[in-house]
Design a protein around this motif. Structure first.
Motif, mmCIF file in Angstrom:
data_model
loop_
_atom_site.group_PDB
_atom_site.id
_atom_site.type_symbol
_atom_site.label_atom_id
_atom_site.label_comp_id
_atom_site.label_asym_id
_atom_site.label_seq_id
_atom_site.Cartn_x
_atom_site.Cartn_y
_atom_site.Cartn_z
ATOM 1 N N ASP A 1 33.992 -4.441 63.174
ATOM 2 C CA ASP A 1 34.436 -5.810 62.948
ATOM 3 C C ASP A 1 34.103 -6.276 61.529
ATOM 4 O O ASP A 1 32.929 -6.279 61.139
ATOM 5 N N GLU B 1 47.572 -2.477 61.864
ATOM 6 C CA GLU B 1 46.852 -3.722 62.093
ATOM 7 C C GLU B 1 45.804 -3.900 60.995
ATOM 8 O O GLU B 1 45.125 -2.949 60.610
ATOM 9 N N TRP C 1 42.524 -6.325 59.767
ATOM 10 C CA TRP C 1 41.514 -7.336 60.072
ATOM 11 C C TRP C 1 40.781 -7.667 58.775
ATOM 12 O O TRP C 1 40.406 -6.766 58.021
ATOM 13 N N ASP D 1 42.949 -17.918 55.213
ATOM 14 C CA ASP D 1 41.958 -17.506 56.209
ATOM 15 C C ASP D 1 40.687 -18.352 56.109
ATOM 16 O O ASP D 1 40.248 -18.711 55.019
ATOM 17 N N THR E 1 40.334 -12.617 60.556
ATOM 18 C CA THR E 1 41.767 -12.882 60.695
ATOM 19 C C THR E 1 42.494 -11.558 60.939
ATOM 20 O O THR E 1 42.206 -10.569 60.269
ATOM 21 N N ARG E 2 43.424 -11.550 61.891
ATOM 22 C CA ARG E 2 44.170 -10.338 62.217
ATOM 23 C C ARG E 2 45.624 -10.496 61.793
ATOM 24 O O ARG E 2 46.234 -11.554 61.986
ATOM 25 N N ARG E 3 46.181 -9.439 61.202
ATOM 26 C CA ARG E 3 47.582 -9.402 60.789
ATOM 27 C C ARG E 3 48.200 -8.066 61.220
ATOM 28 O O ARG E 3 47.480 -7.092 61.427
ATOM 29 N N LYS E 4 49.520 -8.058 61.295
ATOM 30 C CA LYS E 4 50.257 -6.827 61.579
ATOM 31 C C LYS E 4 51.172 -6.551 60.386
ATOM 32 O O LYS E 4 52.019 -7.387 60.040
#
Length: 277
Positions: A122, A156, A158, A181, A198-201
């Motif tokens: 993480d 993905e 993070w 963010d 923050t999560r993005r694709k």
């Protein structure tokens, strides 16, 4: 009535001797300063990665430009490394100051973050544990930083941010933006901080650009205007490879009107996740 005697004029030999003494002292100070500059430059070269990881469909590139005052070296840094699960870790940061101490502190943060990221997936945890570790070393400096983790299979991403400037992104379908963010305090200020993730694709071809404030802020440019300039630049050149894009972003630092050091880290991503097998 007392008369004061006129001081005797210094002879040419006395003046020459004094000039030689002052010249020798100036030369020693210049040589000492040059030695400190060379030490700082050596530290910087050793503490920045010589290469960045390569993955199918992902390109990375980085650039660093030293400050043009002080010791011409200091706290901006970037890093890229493969994590134990096969993900890509990317970091960029800015240490307070431009001297040998700042360069040394930068190296310790970079090494600490690499070590912690090898056991903590993480990014928020990586940032928090790095913060606590450097505080335990009792350094008088602090640093801003962004840390990203990208899975090359799922695309993905993070990210977590410690007081650092926003990042810029653009996609091949014409969209672009500046990240908003949430973040935490810079590293090295207060123990047990929380750093939101923050999560993005990355499912559309494009580019994600991390930078330091030396690229976007100065007497001639506000941080908001600087970020928007880079957003437009990345959007215009989103089809370029990572090396070219990194060059173009770093060149834009001239518009800030100051002489701070600057770092750029570019991630270019192609079509969707690679297929199985």
């Amino acid at each position: 009535m007392n008369r004061r005697r006129t001081p005797r004029s210094a002879s040419a030999e006395d003046l020459l001797s004094t000039l030689q003494h002052l010249t020798a002292r100036a030369r020693e100070e210049v040589e000492l300063h040059q030695a400190r500059v060379e030490l700082a430059q050596a530290l910087q070269r050793k503490m920045l990665p010589a290469t960045l990881p390569v993955f199918p469909g992902l390109q990375t590139a980085a650039r660093y430009a030293p400050a043009r005052d002080g010791l011409d070296i200091g706290g901006d840094w970037y890093d890229g490394f493969v994590l134990p699960d096969g993900s890509l870790g990317l970091a960029i940061g800015d240490v307070q100051g431009h001297d040998v101490e700042a360069a040394s502190f930068m190296g310790q943060i970079r090494i600490a973050m690499r070590a912690i990221a090898s056991s903590a997936a993480d990014p928020g945890e990586v940032m928090g544990r790095t913060n606590d570790l450097i505080l335990s070393m009792d350094f008088p400096l602090f640093a801003t930083c962004s840390f990203l983790r990208i899975d090359p299979r799922t695309r993905e991403l993070w990210s977590a941010r410690a007081g650092h400037v926003a990042s810029v992104w653009a996609t091949a379908d014409g969209r672009s933006g500046i990240t908003a963010d949430a973040g935490g305090l810079p590293l090295g200020i207060e123990m047990r901080q929380h750093y939101p993730v923050t999560r993005r694709k990355l499912d559309v071809p494009g580019a994600f650009v991390l930078l330091t404030d030396g690229v976007i802020e100065g007497p001639s440019l506000t941080i908001d205007a600087g970020l928007d300039r880079i957003r437009r630049l990345v959007g215009t050149h989103v089809g370029a490879d990572a090396e070219e894009l990194a060059d173009r972003v770093l060149e834009a630092a001239v518009f800030t009107g100051h002489e701070d050091d600057a770092a750029v880290l570019v991630l270019c991503h192609g079509d969707g996740p690679p297929g199985p097998g």
